[in-house]
Design a protein around this motif. Structure first.
Motif, PDB file in Angstrom:
ATOM      1  N   LEU A  30       0.864  -1.182   0.000  1.00  0.00           N
ATOM      2  CA  LEU A  30       0.000   0.000   0.000  1.00  0.00           C
ATOM      3  C   LEU A  30       0.895   1.223   0.000  1.00  0.00           C
ATOM      4  CD1 LEU A  30      -2.457  -1.349   2.698  1.00  0.00           C
ATOM      5  CD2 LEU A  30      -2.901  -1.212   0.259  1.00  0.00           C
ATOM      6  N   HIS A  33       4.403   7.240   2.798  1.00  0.00           N
ATOM      7  CA  HIS A  33       5.473   8.208   2.543  1.00  0.00           C
ATOM      8  C   HIS A  33       6.689   7.945   3.402  1.00  0.00           C
ATOM      9  CE1 HIS A  33       2.573  10.343   0.278  1.00  0.00           C
ATOM     10  NE2 HIS A  33       1.804  10.522   1.322  1.00  0.00           N
ATOM     11  N   VAL A  38       3.970  -0.913   4.456  1.00  0.00           N
ATOM     12  CA  VAL A  38       2.562  -1.190   4.754  1.00  0.00           C
ATOM     13  C   VAL A  38       2.081  -2.143   3.664  1.00  0.00           C
ATOM     14  CG1 VAL A  38       0.285  -0.177   5.164  1.00  0.00           C
ATOM     15  CG2 VAL A  38       2.333   1.167   5.679  1.00  0.00           C
ATOM     16  N   GLN A  65       2.993   3.490  18.270  1.00  0.00           N
ATOM     17  CA  GLN A  65       1.839   3.750  17.391  1.00  0.00           C
ATOM     18  C   GLN A  65       0.784   2.648  17.572  1.00  0.00           C
ATOM     19  OE1 GLN A  65       1.134   3.405  12.631  1.00  0.00           O
ATOM     20  NE2 GLN A  65       2.551   4.983  13.227  1.00  0.00           N
ATOM     21  N   PRO A  80      -8.500   0.754  12.753  1.00  0.00           N
ATOM     22  CA  PRO A  80      -8.512  -0.671  12.429  1.00  0.00           C
ATOM     23  C   PRO A  80      -8.073  -1.476  13.663  1.00  0.00           C
ATOM     24  CG  PRO A  80      -7.271   0.572  10.778  1.00  0.00           C
ATOM     25  CD  PRO A  80      -7.567   1.515  11.900  1.00  0.00           C
ATOM     26  N   MET A  97      -3.099  -5.404  11.353  1.00  0.00           N
ATOM     27  CA  MET A  97      -4.410  -4.803  11.672  1.00  0.00           C
ATOM     28  C   MET A  97      -5.429  -5.164  10.600  1.00  0.00           C
ATOM     29  SD  MET A  97      -3.574  -0.851  10.663  1.00  0.00           S
ATOM     30  CE  MET A  97      -2.109  -0.623   9.660  1.00  0.00           C
ATOM     31  N   ALA A  98      -6.685  -4.902  10.925  1.00  0.00           N
ATOM     32  CA  ALA A  98      -7.766  -5.184   9.972  1.00  0.00           C
ATOM     33  C   ALA A  98      -7.569  -4.353   8.709  1.00  0.00           C
ATOM     34  CB  ALA A  98      -9.109  -4.844  10.608  1.00  0.00           C
ATOM     35  N   ASP A 192      -0.899  12.779  13.929  1.00  0.00           N
ATOM     36  CA  ASP A 192      -0.620  12.977  12.498  1.00  0.00           C
ATOM     37  C   ASP A 192      -1.949  12.987  11.732  1.00  0.00           C
ATOM     38  OD1 ASP A 192       0.823  13.425  10.210  1.00  0.00           O
ATOM     39  OD2 ASP A 192       1.459  11.348   9.942  1.00  0.00           O
ATOM     40  N   GLU A 196      -4.565  12.310   4.609  1.00  0.00           N
ATOM     41  CA  GLU A 196      -4.039  11.024   4.119  1.00  0.00           C
ATOM     42  C   GLU A 196      -4.170   9.931   5.183  1.00  0.00           C
ATOM     43  OE1 GLU A 196      -0.464  12.059   1.129  1.00  0.00           O
ATOM     44  OE2 GLU A 196      -0.476  13.252   2.946  1.00  0.00           O
ATOM     45  N   ILE A 209      -6.232   6.154  10.700  1.00  0.00           N
ATOM     46  CA  ILE A 209      -5.041   5.300  10.679  1.00  0.00           C
ATOM     47  C   ILE A 209      -3.828   6.145  11.066  1.00  0.00           C
ATOM     48  CG2 ILE A 209      -5.869   3.616   8.977  1.00  0.00           C
ATOM     49  CD1 ILE A 209      -4.198   5.164   6.849  1.00  0.00           C
ATOM     50  N   ASP A 210      -2.691   5.490  11.259  1.00  0.00           N
ATOM     51  CA  ASP A 210      -1.377   6.144  11.292  1.00  0.00           C
ATOM     52  C   ASP A 210      -1.228   7.240  12.350  1.00  0.00           C
ATOM     53  OD1 ASP A 210       1.192   6.510  10.444  1.00  0.00           O
ATOM     54  OD2 ASP A 210       0.694   7.635   8.629  1.00  0.00           O
TER      55      ASP A 210
HETATM   56  N1  ATP Z   1      -5.670  -0.804   7.855  1.00  0.00           N
HETATM   57  C1  ATP Z   1      -5.598  -0.342   6.615  1.00  0.00           C
HETATM   58  N2  ATP Z   1      -6.539  -0.704   5.701  1.00  0.00           N
HETATM   59  C2  ATP Z   1      -6.461  -0.231   4.420  1.00  0.00           C
HETATM   60  N3  ATP Z   1      -5.486   0.569   3.961  1.00  0.00           N
HETATM   61  C3  ATP Z   1      -4.547   0.956   4.833  1.00  0.00           C
HETATM   62  C4  ATP Z   1      -4.527   0.527   6.193  1.00  0.00           C
HETATM   63  N4  ATP Z   1      -3.450   1.060   6.803  1.00  0.00           N
HETATM   64  C5  ATP Z   1      -2.819   1.792   5.873  1.00  0.00           C
HETATM   65  N5  ATP Z   1      -3.475   1.740   4.699  1.00  0.00           N
HETATM   66  C6  ATP Z   1      -3.063   2.404   3.429  1.00  0.00           C
HETATM   67  O1  ATP Z   1      -1.647   2.496   3.408  1.00  0.00           O
HETATM   68  C7  ATP Z   1      -1.242   3.867   3.341  1.00  0.00           C
HETATM   69  C8  ATP Z   1       0.010   4.057   4.196  1.00  0.00           C
HETATM   70  O2  ATP Z   1      -0.270   3.715   5.545  1.00  0.00           O
HETATM   71  P1  ATP Z   1       0.167   4.649   6.761  1.00  0.00           P
HETATM   72  O3  ATP Z   1      -0.531   5.947   6.660  1.00  0.00           O
HETATM   73  O4  ATP Z   1      -0.034   3.869   8.012  1.00  0.00           O
HETATM   74  O5  ATP Z   1       1.724   4.769   6.473  1.00  0.00           O
HETATM   75  P2  ATP Z   1       2.739   5.974   6.244  1.00  0.00           P
HETATM   76  O6  ATP Z   1       2.005   7.276   6.096  1.00  0.00           O
HETATM   77  O7  ATP Z   1       3.675   5.570   5.202  1.00  0.00           O
HETATM   78  O8  ATP Z   1       3.501   5.869   7.587  1.00  0.00           O
HETATM   79  P3  ATP Z   1       4.020   6.844   8.734  1.00  0.00           P
HETATM   80  O9  ATP Z   1       3.210   8.128   8.690  1.00  0.00           O
HETATM   81  O10 ATP Z   1       3.826   6.043   9.999  1.00  0.00           O
HETATM   82  O11 ATP Z   1       5.436   7.136   8.510  1.00  0.00           O
HETATM   83  C9  ATP Z   1      -2.454   4.663   3.810  1.00  0.00           C
HETATM   84  O12 ATP Z   1      -2.482   5.960   3.271  1.00  0.00           O
HETATM   85  C10 ATP Z   1      -3.626   3.819   3.325  1.00  0.00           C
HETATM   86  O13 ATP Z   1      -3.882   4.093   1.959  1.00  0.00           O
END
Ligand code: ATP
Ligand code: MG
Length: 312
Positions: A30, A33, A38, A65, A80, A97-98, A192, A196, A209-210
């Motif tokens: 997925l 940034h 993920v 987190q 989730p 996670m879900a 955060d 997004e 999320i996140d």
């Molecule tokens: N539980 C979930 N179910 C569906 N999609 C998810 C889920 N968790 C994350 N995603 C998808 O993955 C993307 C990246 O996840 P996340 O926002 O947790 O990571 P990140 O922004 O790269 O990390 P961080 O901010 O911790 O450095 C999200 O924008 C979303 O599109």
């Protein structure tokens, strides 16, 4: 918090980190940034998303987190569900996670997709007002000024040889430094809260999320993150860069306006002082992104948006 042992939810069985990957499992990366990975894991019987720290130095942050996500979920905030967290065979922290089928609010706005603004608003309101009910003392202004100085130093050093960019960084820093930073309450926070990191699920639920451990914890700074997107257009930065901005960018900005009006009303409902501070809180968050960008084009975009936001 124990980081060495796997923690497992009672009624859910997912393959442990040590178990071999079943042959029928499909993995799909997925977007993200940060350095964390993920990945959506899908088997015939279930799907889950595994978030793994990019390096071991980030292990504690990732596990914090996971702990916050569990905690907020238990307090009725839609996140989730976490099934398991711990250390992988390689020593990297992870949690499963879900999977939430759907899209992020950022993605929906950028693509002018329809979504229920009021459903998003009521979830954000519920979460922020939970944080507000636990607020404590005001954060000393000095902490903000020290942070602005530290960002200025880091951003200036990484800004490269372009004198116009260096001047823009110094100008943004001076404007931010001179603003009022008193009266911002310390409280629990998402950490955060960008567009997004808010998902619109396929069943129309809003899911956060996140979450993160922020440098300073305050629900005012969560609002600042929302307005980094609403006023600062941070999540639209790639559209600003795209050669063809004739249709998608104006459409996205129009779509964003409704959300912005509603979020501002929500902030005003709390106390007028927050809405007066939204531009500077948004600008501070934009400024914080400067040292992390290694592209002069993005740094110039940030400075330009800070100027505009502070002129609101
Ligand atoms: N539980 C979930 N179910 C569906 N999609 C998810 C889920 N968790 C994350 N995603 C998808 O993955 C993307 C990246 O996840 P996340 O926002 O947790 O990571 P990140 O922004 O790269 O990390 P961080 O901010 O911790 O450095 C999200 O924008 C979303 O599109
Ligand atoms: Mg994210």
């Amino acid at each position: 918090m124990k980081t060495g042992a796997l923690r497992r939810a009672d009624a859910y069985a997912v393959p442990s980190a040590a178990a071999a990957t079943p042959p029928e499992e499909i993995r799909h990366t997925l977007k993200g940034h940060s350095g964390a990975s993920v990945v959506l894991h899908t088997t015939a019987s279930h799907s889950y998303v595994r978030k793994t720290a990019g390096d071991m130095a980030s292990n504690d942050r990732l596990l914090a987190q996971a702990a916050k996500q569990r905690d907020l979920g238990r307090n009725g905030i839609p996140f989730p569900r976490i099934f398991v967290s711990g250390l992988s065979e390689t020593g990297h922290a992870f949690f499963d996670m879900a999977y939430i089928p759907g899209r992020t609010v950022a993605d929906a706005v950028a693509n002018a997709a329809s979504f229920d603004v009021h459903a998003i608003l009521s979830s954000v309101e519920k979460m922020l007002w939970l944080f507000r009910s636990c607020r404590g003392e005001a954060i000393p202004c000095e902490q903000f000024r020290l942070k602005i100085e530290a960002i200025e130093r880091a951003a200036y050093e990484s800004s490269g040889p372009d004198p116009a960019l260096s001047d823009a960084i110094l100008e943004c820093s001076a404007r931010l430094y001179g603003l009022e930073w008193d009266g911002i309450p310390e409280s629990p926070a998402h950490g955060d809260l960008t567009l997004e990191n808010i998902m619109v699920a396929a069943d129309r639920r809003t899911v956060f999320i996140d979450c993160d451990q922020p440098w300073i914890s305050s629900y005012w700074l969560d609002l600042g993150k929302l307005f980094q997107d609403c006023y600062g257009h941070w999540f639209l930065r790639s559209l600003y860069r795209s050669a063809d901005t004739t249709v998608q960018l104006p459409n996205a900005i129009e779509k964003l306006e409704k959300l912005t009006t509603e979020f501002r009303a929500l902030a005003e409902d709390d106390e007028p002082r927050i809405s007066e501070r939204l531009p500077q809180l948004a600008a501070l968050n934009l400024f914080r992104a400067l040292p992390y960008t290694d592209e002069p084009q993005t740094a110039s975009f940030i400075c330009e948006r800070i100027r505009r936001v502070l002129d609101i």
